[in-house]
Design a protein around this motif. Structure first.
Motif, PDB file in Angstrom:
ATOM      1  N   UNK A  42       0.789  -1.116  -0.441  1.00  0.00           N
ATOM      2  CA  UNK A  42      -0.108   0.414   0.286  1.00  0.00           C
ATOM      3  C   UNK A  42       0.832   1.403   0.066  1.00  0.00           C
ATOM      4  N   UNK A  43       1.830   0.910   1.203  1.00  0.00           N
ATOM      5  CA  UNK A  43       2.942   2.343   0.819  1.00  0.00           C
ATOM      6  C   UNK A  43       3.715   2.037  -0.510  1.00  0.00           C
ATOM      7  N   UNK A  44       3.865   0.976  -1.665  1.00  0.00           N
ATOM      8  CA  UNK A  44       4.591   1.524  -3.296  1.00  0.00           C
ATOM      9  C   UNK A  44       3.198   1.771  -3.730  1.00  0.00           C
ATOM     10  N   UNK A  45       1.930   1.204  -3.256  1.00  0.00           N
ATOM     11  CA  UNK A  45       0.858   2.265  -4.205  1.00  0.00           C
ATOM     12  C   UNK A  45       0.505   3.620  -3.588  1.00  0.00           C
ATOM     13  N   UNK A  46       0.837   4.057  -3.036  1.00  0.00           N
ATOM     14  CA  UNK A  46       0.523   5.568  -1.833  1.00  0.00           C
ATOM     15  C   UNK A  46       1.489   6.575  -2.780  1.00  0.00           C
ATOM     16  N   UNK A  47       3.020   6.243  -2.514  1.00  0.00           N
ATOM     17  CA  UNK A  47       4.237   6.918  -3.291  1.00  0.00           C
ATOM     18  C   UNK A  47       4.229   6.847  -4.712  1.00  0.00           C
ATOM     19  N   UNK A  48       3.825   5.902  -5.439  1.00  0.00           N
ATOM     20  CA  UNK A  48       3.775   6.431  -6.547  1.00  0.00           C
ATOM     21  C   UNK A  48       2.582   6.381  -7.522  1.00  0.00           C
ATOM     22  N   UNK A  49       1.813   7.039  -6.504  1.00  0.00           N
ATOM     23  CA  UNK A  49       0.222   7.380  -7.398  1.00  0.00           C
ATOM     24  C   UNK A  49      -0.182   8.644  -6.509  1.00  0.00           C
ATOM     25  N   UNK A  50       0.028  10.013  -7.464  1.00  0.00           N
ATOM     26  CA  UNK A  50      -0.120  11.138  -7.331  1.00  0.00           C
ATOM     27  C   UNK A  50      -1.800  11.713  -6.919  1.00  0.00           C
ATOM     28  N   UNK A  51      -2.896  10.292  -7.289  1.00  0.00           N
ATOM     29  CA  UNK A  51      -3.737  10.780  -6.616  1.00  0.00           C
ATOM     30  C   UNK A  51      -4.661  10.605  -5.331  1.00  0.00           C
ATOM     31  N   UNK A  52      -3.092   9.352  -4.890  1.00  0.00           N
ATOM     32  CA  UNK A  52      -3.263   9.399  -3.609  1.00  0.00           C
ATOM     33  C   UNK A  52      -2.142  10.497  -2.391  1.00  0.00           C
ATOM     34  N   UNK A  53      -1.194  10.320  -3.012  1.00  0.00           N
ATOM     35  CA  UNK A  53       0.240  11.284  -2.050  1.00  0.00           C
ATOM     36  C   UNK A  53      -0.006  12.890  -2.361  1.00  0.00           C
ATOM     37  N   UNK A  54      -1.013  13.144  -3.980  1.00  0.00           N
ATOM     38  CA  UNK A  54      -0.709  14.748  -3.618  1.00  0.00           C
ATOM     39  C   UNK A  54      -1.716  15.725  -3.365  1.00  0.00           C
ATOM     40  N   UNK A  55      -2.563  14.802  -3.029  1.00  0.00           N
ATOM     41  CA  UNK A  55      -4.130  15.371  -1.839  1.00  0.00           C
ATOM     42  C   UNK A  55      -3.557  15.453  -0.304  1.00  0.00           C
ATOM     43  N   UNK A  56      -2.589  14.868   0.330  1.00  0.00           N
ATOM     44  CA  UNK A  56      -1.711  14.814   1.306  1.00  0.00           C
ATOM     45  C   UNK A  56      -0.584  15.259   1.298  1.00  0.00           C
ATOM     46  N   UNK A  57       0.275  15.560   0.724  1.00  0.00           N
ATOM     47  CA  UNK A  57       1.393  16.622  -0.037  1.00  0.00           C
ATOM     48  C   UNK A  57       0.689  17.520   0.484  1.00  0.00           C
ATOM     49  N   UNK A  58      -0.423  18.166  -0.354  1.00  0.00           N
ATOM     50  CA  UNK A  58      -0.821  19.293  -0.206  1.00  0.00           C
ATOM     51  C   UNK A  58      -1.288  20.131   1.220  1.00  0.00           C
ATOM     52  N   UNK A  59      -1.692  19.299   1.145  1.00  0.00           N
ATOM     53  CA  UNK A  59      -2.119  19.381   3.221  1.00  0.00           C
ATOM     54  C   UNK A  59      -1.552  19.383   3.798  1.00  0.00           C
ATOM     55  N   UNK A  60      -0.434  19.203   4.074  1.00  0.00           N
ATOM     56  CA  UNK A  60       1.014  19.040   4.639  1.00  0.00           C
ATOM     57  C   UNK A  60       2.186  19.857   4.182  1.00  0.00           C
ATOM     58  N   UNK A  61       1.720  20.628   3.462  1.00  0.00           N
ATOM     59  CA  UNK A  61       2.311  22.204   2.884  1.00  0.00           C
ATOM     60  C   UNK A  61       2.076  23.694   4.011  1.00  0.00           C
ATOM     61  N   UNK A  62       3.278  24.093   4.378  1.00  0.00           N
ATOM     62  CA  UNK A  62       2.547  25.611   5.366  1.00  0.00           C
ATOM     63  C   UNK A  62       2.582  26.520   3.922  1.00  0.00           C
ATOM     64  N   UNK A  63       2.076  27.449   4.396  1.00  0.00           N
ATOM     65  CA  UNK A  63       1.876  28.765   3.608  1.00  0.00           C
ATOM     66  C   UNK A  63       3.692  29.181   2.855  1.00  0.00           C
ATOM     67  N   UNK A  64       4.702  29.179   3.495  1.00  0.00           N
ATOM     68  CA  UNK A  64       6.123  29.219   2.963  1.00  0.00           C
ATOM     69  C   UNK A  64       6.079  28.217   2.069  1.00  0.00           C
ATOM     70  N   UNK A  65       5.421  27.082   1.621  1.00  0.00           N
ATOM     71  CA  UNK A  65       6.590  25.739   1.142  1.00  0.00           C
ATOM     72  C   UNK A  65       6.898  24.450   2.232  1.00  0.00           C
ATOM     73  N   UNK A  66       7.161  24.665   3.293  1.00  0.00           N
ATOM     74  CA  UNK A  66       8.102  23.864   4.379  1.00  0.00           C
ATOM     75  C   UNK A  66       7.531  22.754   4.308  1.00  0.00           C
ATOM     76  N   UNK A  67       7.293  21.268   3.397  1.00  0.00           N
ATOM     77  CA  UNK A  67       6.677  19.952   3.985  1.00  0.00           C
ATOM     78  C   UNK A  67       6.840  20.278   5.768  1.00  0.00           C
ATOM     79  N   UNK A  68       5.106  19.910   5.713  1.00  0.00           N
ATOM     80  CA  UNK A  68       5.225  19.094   7.772  1.00  0.00           C
ATOM     81  C   UNK A  68       5.368  18.081   7.682  1.00  0.00           C
ATOM     82  N   UNK A  69       5.492  18.215   9.344  1.00  0.00           N
ATOM     83  CA  UNK A  69       5.459  16.431   9.352  1.00  0.00           C
ATOM     84  C   UNK A  69       4.090  15.684   8.771  1.00  0.00           C
TER      85      UNK A  69
END
Length: 100
Positions: free
Chosen positions: A48-75
């Motif tokens: 599932x991690x492989x599926x998550x990390x290689x599918x932008x439809x899965x990781x994209x929303x997570x990364x966008x939610x984790x980015x702060x206003x300065x572009x830093x990727x939060x934990x």
């Protein structure tokens, strides 16, 4: 909001098991960097991690939610669920997301 209190994996097969996987980006133990941790309820569930990390439809929303206003990727920690398919896992879905 809307997250269940518990996510149960039944390896005995009394119920149809849903394999769970966690992908987490966290500070390392020395505090000078970060580490990505991938763990699952079984060896096959880590697919599932492989599926998550290689599918932008899965990781994209997570990364966008984790980015702060300065572009830093939060934990973050993301819980994934899938379905066992021939020794691996398919139909990966994001079940819960915690951003730190």
């Amino acid at each position: 909001k809307g997250e269940r209190e518990r996510y149960i994996f039944d390896p005995r097969g009394l119920n149809v098991p849903s394999p769970y996987t966690v992908v987490a980006l966290l500070n390392n133990s020395q505090g000078q960097g970060r580490v990505m941790i991938i763990e699952g309820t079984s060896m096959g569930s880590t697919y599932s991690a492989v599926n998550f990390l290689t599918n932008e439809q899965l990781w994209g929303p997570v990364m966008r939610a984790a980015l702060d206003s300065s572009g830093y990727l939060r934990n973050f920690e993301v819980l994934l669920r899938g379905e066992f398919v021939r020794g691996g896992v398919g139909n990966t879905q994001v079940v819960a997301l915690h951003i730190h």
